[in-house]
Each structure stands twice: as structure tokens, then as C-alpha cells.
Design an enzyme around this catalytic site. Structure first.
Site, PDB file in Angstrom:
ATOM      1  N   GLU A 235       0.890  -1.175   0.000  1.00  0.00           N
ATOM      2  CA  GLU A 235       0.000   0.000   0.000  1.00  0.00           C
ATOM      3  C   GLU A 235       0.920   1.214   0.000  1.00  0.00           C
ATOM      4  O   GLU A 235       1.493   1.557   1.033  1.00  0.00           O
ATOM      5  CB  GLU A 235      -0.887   0.001   1.258  1.00  0.00           C
ATOM      6  CG  GLU A 235      -1.782  -1.215   1.414  1.00  0.00           C
ATOM      7  CD  GLU A 235      -2.916  -1.263   0.422  1.00  0.00           C
ATOM      8  OE1 GLU A 235      -3.120  -0.289  -0.331  1.00  0.00           O
ATOM      9  OE2 GLU A 235      -3.603  -2.288   0.374  1.00  0.00           O
ATOM     10  N   CYS A 269      -1.983   9.323   2.378  1.00  0.00           N
ATOM     11  CA  CYS A 269      -1.712   8.685   1.082  1.00  0.00           C
ATOM     12  C   CYS A 269      -2.793   9.067   0.080  1.00  0.00           C
ATOM     13  O   CYS A 269      -2.528   9.204  -1.106  1.00  0.00           O
ATOM     14  CB  CYS A 269      -1.636   7.180   1.246  1.00  0.00           C
ATOM     15  SG  CYS A 269      -3.091   6.498   2.057  1.00  0.00           S
TER      16      CYS A 269
HETATM   17  P1  NAD Z   1       8.545   4.653   4.673  1.00  0.00           P
HETATM   18  O1  NAD Z   1       8.541   3.806   3.451  1.00  0.00           O
HETATM   19  O2  NAD Z   1       9.685   5.546   4.902  1.00  0.00           O
HETATM   20  O3  NAD Z   1       8.452   3.729   5.989  1.00  0.00           O
HETATM   21  C1  NAD Z   1       7.373   2.848   6.211  1.00  0.00           C
HETATM   22  C2  NAD Z   1       7.830   1.727   7.150  1.00  0.00           C
HETATM   23  O4  NAD Z   1       8.808   0.942   6.474  1.00  0.00           O
HETATM   24  C3  NAD Z   1       8.489   2.211   8.429  1.00  0.00           C
HETATM   25  O5  NAD Z   1       8.075   1.375   9.491  1.00  0.00           O
HETATM   26  C4  NAD Z   1       9.976   2.039   8.141  1.00  0.00           C
HETATM   27  O6  NAD Z   1      10.765   1.851   9.295  1.00  0.00           O
HETATM   28  C5  NAD Z   1       9.954   0.769   7.311  1.00  0.00           C
HETATM   29  N1  NAD Z   1      11.112   0.577   6.435  1.00  0.00           N
HETATM   30  C6  NAD Z   1      11.933   1.513   5.889  1.00  0.00           C
HETATM   31  N2  NAD Z   1      12.868   0.914   5.106  1.00  0.00           N
HETATM   32  C7  NAD Z   1      12.622  -0.417   5.160  1.00  0.00           C
HETATM   33  C8  NAD Z   1      13.210  -1.562   4.535  1.00  0.00           C
HETATM   34  N3  NAD Z   1      14.246  -1.460   3.705  1.00  0.00           N
HETATM   35  N4  NAD Z   1      12.677  -2.775   4.796  1.00  0.00           N
HETATM   36  C9  NAD Z   1      11.618  -2.916   5.600  1.00  0.00           C
HETATM   37  N5  NAD Z   1      11.015  -1.872   6.230  1.00  0.00           N
HETATM   38  C10 NAD Z   1      11.509  -0.640   5.990  1.00  0.00           C
HETATM   39  O7  NAD Z   1       7.168   5.429   4.640  1.00  0.00           O
HETATM   40  P2  NAD Z   1       6.637   6.520   5.675  1.00  0.00           P
HETATM   41  O8  NAD Z   1       7.389   7.782   5.470  1.00  0.00           O
HETATM   42  O9  NAD Z   1       6.583   5.943   7.043  1.00  0.00           O
HETATM   43  O10 NAD Z   1       5.129   6.696   5.173  1.00  0.00           O
HETATM   44  C11 NAD Z   1       4.752   7.602   4.187  1.00  0.00           C
HETATM   45  C12 NAD Z   1       4.408   6.910   2.900  1.00  0.00           C
HETATM   46  O11 NAD Z   1       3.419   5.911   3.127  1.00  0.00           O
HETATM   47  C13 NAD Z   1       3.815   7.843   1.870  1.00  0.00           C
HETATM   48  O12 NAD Z   1       4.378   7.584   0.611  1.00  0.00           O
HETATM   49  C14 NAD Z   1       2.334   7.461   1.880  1.00  0.00           C
HETATM   50  O13 NAD Z   1       1.643   7.758   0.692  1.00  0.00           O
HETATM   51  C15 NAD Z   1       2.401   6.017   2.138  1.00  0.00           C
HETATM   52  N6  NAD Z   1       1.135   5.526   2.671  1.00  0.00           N
HETATM   53  C16 NAD Z   1       0.352   4.742   1.892  1.00  0.00           C
HETATM   54  C17 NAD Z   1      -0.882   4.308   2.363  1.00  0.00           C
HETATM   55  C18 NAD Z   1      -1.802   3.461   1.522  1.00  0.00           C
HETATM   56  O14 NAD Z   1      -2.779   2.947   2.054  1.00  0.00           O
HETATM   57  N7  NAD Z   1      -1.561   3.284   0.248  1.00  0.00           N
HETATM   58  C19 NAD Z   1      -1.294   4.694   3.639  1.00  0.00           C
HETATM   59  C20 NAD Z   1      -0.455   5.495   4.400  1.00  0.00           C
HETATM   60  C21 NAD Z   1       0.765   5.907   3.918  1.00  0.00           C
END
Ligand code: NAD
Length: 514
Positions: A235, A269
Site C-alpha cells: 500500500e 496517502c
Molecule cells: P517509509 O517507506 O519511509 O516507511 C514505512 C515503514 O517501512 C516504516 O516502518 C519504516 O521503518 C519501514 N522501512 C523503511 N525501510 C525499510 C526496509 N528497507 N525494509 C523494511 N522496512 C523498511 O514510509 P513513511 O514515510 O513511514 O510513510 C509515508 C508513505 O506511506 C507515503 O508515501 C504514503 O503515501 C504512504 N502511505 C500509503 C498508504 C496506503 O494505504 N496506500 C497509507 C499510508 C501511507
């Protein structure tokens, strides 16, 4: 690396809490305990698992006020948004899943069309995946993770959950809810850490990864999971478009855009990041939206939760300025850089700018004008994202016909963003917004393995199949006659039946299967 993760208030920068990091060396034991808990949990009837959700709902209602406060303090969103967009959707999801799971996870029979094979029957049998990983973001730190965990456990799985390192306290509160509701020990385990811990989780080969976050991390997770052939639900980000039709009520359209673009300071998002407005009403629309932005009470705006987001805003604003775009309002930070002032930007060529093409994840709306409906559709579909879109117009049928042309997982007519809170409906995107669905019956299927079982209807129908060895002349003729049953004309099909039956009879009598 420090021992603890620091939970900070993004409005003030003050430390709220220090939470121990989970060392990656402990993950092996976490997964072993998880597997043991799951093996017992999977034996619990789905009806009993569903009832447990009602106990969890009770705990959540009791804890709602303190949880909303935690979300507000750690994420920076107004407390009301914690109630309306985090806790209420969670209560709805619990209620829905408690009634859906026993129904959706029952065996489902499949009708076999071919009369010669109807002595056997088929059905689908659903069984849990095992231990799944839920890796969550910080923008809806409660609901997004909680929803995945709820669907996972009601389907019989155990969960290793990693909250965002920016909202570890909310992660801890989620664990407390499951513990207080009396879920088995180790069924849900929260491990605290940053992306490196997330990556280490995947190396422990969970049965599936439910990831919500950025496109960049989604790609990294998918590449890593591919090494072990672990399925993923991704997502990811969005650049949602709102198409405003020429017959729109301007007051309604501007209010929808105001909330769609600026709730949670645009850190959504499914935020309305682009508006595609008919040129006949564009100027009045922009004026009215600007005027409404100025009327929003100061404490309705949230904080920028994650410091590094600020450089994304800076880059996109610089690019738009360099390309000569018009900032109708905003475009700069407040004095302590805790908020970006609500920004409306447009101008000739806006469609080519970063601010129109790339996710901003902040309080910024890029505005493009159109003259014809096909042009509006082409502009709305003109980015690499496909999470959500909306269409605003007085004529709902016309708006709906535009909705059906938009490339997105969800399209809302005369509404914005809210449907993540409708648990009956699927949530998910396409293109760079990811794949897989959560919520709804379709989403429930992401949390189970599907086993197809085919068996003779009755024990006395245990017979060798006619296509088994040896290959013989009557067998061959029977199959050739069978082909005639696919003829277009009913007469030709009828004519074939005696020949088919005769050959089948000879086959059974004279050519026994080995
Ligand atoms: P992010 O990708 O930086 O981090 C998300 C999670 O992934 C965190 O827990 C982080 O620690 C973890 N993570 C980071 N690198 C990783 C790796 N290599 N392997 C495994 N886990 C890892 O995202 P964010 O800044 O926390 O969230 C914002 C983003 O999320 C925006 O792009 C937003 O659009 C998206 N989002 C999407 C939805 C949806 O339903 N489509 C909902 C909410 C947020």
C-alpha cells in the site's frame, strides 16, 4: 545506534518517551514464539476468534481518549482527527471483521459445469498463512497497522509488527490493546526499530509481508521478499486527483478540496494533491478555496510529523518556482518550520512540474485547468500513481461516468479520501501506488491460503478416470465424440451423445484402466 527509540512531539520537539529497540539478534526467537502461538491459534474456531475482536473493541472504546491523546502528541495531528480518522474506522473494522470472518472463511463450493465430471465435487477451503509481518508508516500510525493486525489474527495468523520509528509510542499502545483484550501471548508481537529492523524481519521469512509506506521502501521490500518468494501486499504513495466538473456547486467543491487536501496537513496517502478544474470556474474556485483556507482555525492544522519531509517540500516548491508557476497562497514554512503554510499552486505547464507529478505528502495542492472532459481524464490519469481519485459535480451520473475512466483503486463521487474508513469496501492502489487490497471480503482473502479440494461426491463413486492409462481406441473415440459437445448447434451436440455414450460403455467393458 542508541539503545532506545526516542518518541518526540513534532510540534515542540520535546521527548515524549524512550522505547527500547528490538535487537535484530532477537528476531529469531520472536519468530519461533510467533510460530508456536500461531499453531495453537489456528485451531481456535473462526467464530471464537471473531468474538475476541468484540473484546478488543471493548478495550479500544475504553482507551479511546488516552489513545487519541497519544496519537495527537506523537504524530502531531489534531486530536479530533485521531478520533475521526483513526479510532472510529478501527471500531468499524472490528465490528465488520467480527461478522465477516465466520462467513468469508467458510468452505465455498464450486459448481462443476461438465456433466461427465459431476460425480466429483470441488470446494475452496481457507487456512491461515502462518506468521505474517506488518510494517507500518507514521501518518495514520494507529489505524493502518491496527487494521492489518486485526484482519491477520481473525484469519488465524500470528503477527510480527513493526511500527514506524517516528511513532513507536502508538505502536506500543497497539500491543497493549491486544494484550488487554486477552489475545494469546506472542500472537501479536511488536518490535521497535527503523528500516534496518524491517529488512531483518523479511530475512526471517514471514509467510507474507503487509507493507504500508513509500514507493521507494515498497520496491526494496519487494526485491528482498523476491529472494525468498514471499508474497507482499504493498500500500504505497499517491498523487490523488480531484476532477471538478463545470456544473459543480463551488461552495461544495471548495469545502471538499479543503478537507481532502489539508486534513492531517496533507500527510495522507489519499490526500487530494491535484485538482483538475474546468476553466470556466477555475478562477472563482481558487479564490473561494483561498478564502476558506484562511478561515480554518489554527488548531485544526497538524504538524509536519517527519523532519525529512521538509526537504521534499523545499525541492518541489523550488522546482515549481524555477518553472514560473504561480503560488496562489502558501509556498513557505511558518516561523518555526513546524508547518508548511497551506499551498495552492498552478500555472501554464503545471502538469510537467514535480509538484504535480511526485507525491508531496504535505499541505500542497497543484491546480490544473481543463476545457473538455477527455482532457480532464487524461490529466487526472497522467501520473505514475493510482491510489484514489474523486470527481465533483452536481450531475451525479455524469460524474460517475468520469469516475469510471479514472485509473485508481478507489474513485469517490462528491467525496474525498474517506473510504479507507469503510471496512466493507476494498482499499488499495495500482501503478506505483502498489497492489493487493485490504479491508472488505477481497482484503480478507489476502490473509489466507486458498486450498481447492476435489473429491468424489460419494465413496461408491471412487472410480478410475477414463483419461488414465492405458491409451486405447475406444478411449480415443470417446474423447473425439466429446469434442462434438462444443459444437455451436444444439442438434450437432445432441447427435454426438449416442456415439459418446457407446464408446464410453465399450471403454468401461473392454478396456479396463490399469
Ligand atoms: P517509509 O517507506 O519511509 O516507511 C514505512 C515503514 O517501512 C516504516 O516502518 C519504516 O521503518 C519501514 N522501512 C523503511 N525501510 C525499510 C526496509 N528497507 N525494509 C523494511 N522496512 C523498511 O514510509 P513513511 O514515510 O513511514 O510513510 C509515508 C508513505 O506511506 C507515503 O508515501 C504514503 O503515501 C504512504 N502511505 C500509503 C498508504 C496506503 O494505504 N496506500 C497509507 C499510508 C501511507
Amino acid at each position: 545506534m542508541t539503545e532506545n527509540i526516542i518518541s518526540r512531539n513534532p510540534m515542540t520537539g520535546s521527548i515524549l518517551k524512550e522505547i527500547p529497540r528490538a535487537p535484530t539478534s532477537e528476531l529469531g526467537e520472536v519468530f519461533r514464539r510467533s510460530a508456536r502461538a500461531q499453531a495453537d491459534w489456528a485451531k481456535v474456531p473462526v467464530k471464537v476468534r471473531a468474538k475476541k475482536l468484540i473484546q478488543l473493541r471493548e478495550v479500544l472504546v475504553r482507551k479511546a481518549d488516552s489513545l487519541a491523546e497519544t496519537i495527537h502528541l506523537e504524530n502531531g495531528k489534531p486530536e479530533f482527527e485521531a478520533y475521526s480518522c483513526e479510532i472510529l474506522p478501527a471500531l468499524e473494522l472490528l465490528t465488520f471483521c467480527a461478522s465477516l470472518a465466520p462467513r468469508a472463511l467458510k468452505n465455498k463450493s464450486i459448481s462443476i459445469r461438465n456433466p461427465f465430471l459431476a460425480y466429483r465435487k470441488s470446494y475452496l477451503n481457507f487456512w491461515p498463512l502462518g506468521t505474517v509481518a506488518v510494517i507500518a508508516p507514521w501518518n495514520y500510525p494507529f489505524f493502518l497497522a491496527f487494521g492489518d493486525i486485526v484482519m491477520a489474527v481473525v484469519a488465524g495468523n500470528s503477527v510480527v509488527f513493526k511500527p514506524s520509528e517516528y511513532t513507536p509510542w502508538v505502536g506500543q499502545r497497539i500491543q497493549e490493546l491486544f494484550d488487554e483484550a486477552g489475545f494469546p501471548v506472542d500472537l501479536v508481537q511488536t518490535v521497535q526499530g527503523d528500516g534496518s529492523l524491517g529488512a531483518a524481519i523479511i530475512d526471517h521469512k514471514p509467510a507474507k509481508v503487509f507493507f504500508t509506506g513509500s514507493v521507494r521502501t515498497g520496491k526494496a521490500i519487494m526485491a528482498q521478499a523476491a529472494q525468498y518468494l514471499i508474497p507482499v501486499v504493498l500500500e504505497l504513495g499517491g498523487k490523488d486527483a480531484m476532477v471538478i466538473l463545470p456544473d459543480s456547486d463551488l461552495d461544495y467543491a471548495t469545502s471538499a478540496a479543503l478537507w481532502g487536501g489539508f486534513t492531517n496537513s496533507g500527510q495522507v496517502c489519499a490526500s487530494t494533491e491535484r485538482i483538475i478544474v474546468h476553466d470556466s470556474i477555475a478562477d472563482s474556485f481558487i479564490e473561494q478555496l483561498k478564502e476558506k483556507i484562511a478561515r480554518v482555525p489554527a488548531d485544526n492544522w497538524g504538524a509536519i510529523t517527519m523532519d525529512k519531509q521538509k526537504s521534499v517540500y523545499d525541492g518541489q516548491i523550488r522546482d515549481a518556482k524555477d518553472r514560473g508557476m504561480t503560488f496562489y497562497c502558501g509556498g513557505e514554512f511558518n516561523s518555526d518550520r513546524t508547518q508548511l503554510n497551506p499551498t495552492l499552486v498552478g500555472g501554464h505547464g503545471i502538469e510537467e512540474t514535480q509538484i504535480y507529478q511526485e507525491e508531496t505528502f504535505g499541505p500542497v495542492i497543484a491546480i490544473a485547468k481543463y476545457h473538455t472532459i477527455p482532457e480532464a481524464i487524461q490529466k487526472a490519469n497522467g501520473t505514475k500513481y493510482g491510489l484514489l481519485a474523486s470527481v465533483i459535480g452536481r450531475d451525479v451520473s455524469l460524474a460517475e461516468s468520469v469516475a469510471r475512466e479514472l485509473q485508481a483503486g478507489t474513485v469517490l463521487v462528491n467525496e474525498v479520501a474517506f473510504s479507507a474508513g469503510l471496512p466493507e469496501t476494498p482499499w488499495g492502489g495500482l501503478k506505483d501506488s502498489g497492489f493487493g487490497r485490504k479491508h472488505s471480503e477481497i482484503g480478507m482473502m489476502e490473509f489466507v491460503n486458498v486450498r481447492h479440494i476435489n473429491r468424489p461426491r460419494f465413496s461408491f463413486l471412487n472410480m478410475k478416470s477414463i483419461w488414465w492409462f492405458p491409451y486405447t481406441p475406444y478411449q480415443r473415440e470417446a474423447f473425439r465424440a466429446w469434442f462434438q459437445l462444443y459444437r455451436a448447434s444444439p442438434i450437432d451436440r445432441l447427435k454426438a451423445i449416442p456415439h459418446l455414450l457407446w464408446n464410453l460403455l465399450q471403454l468401461l467393458k473392454r478396456e479396463p484402466r490399469i
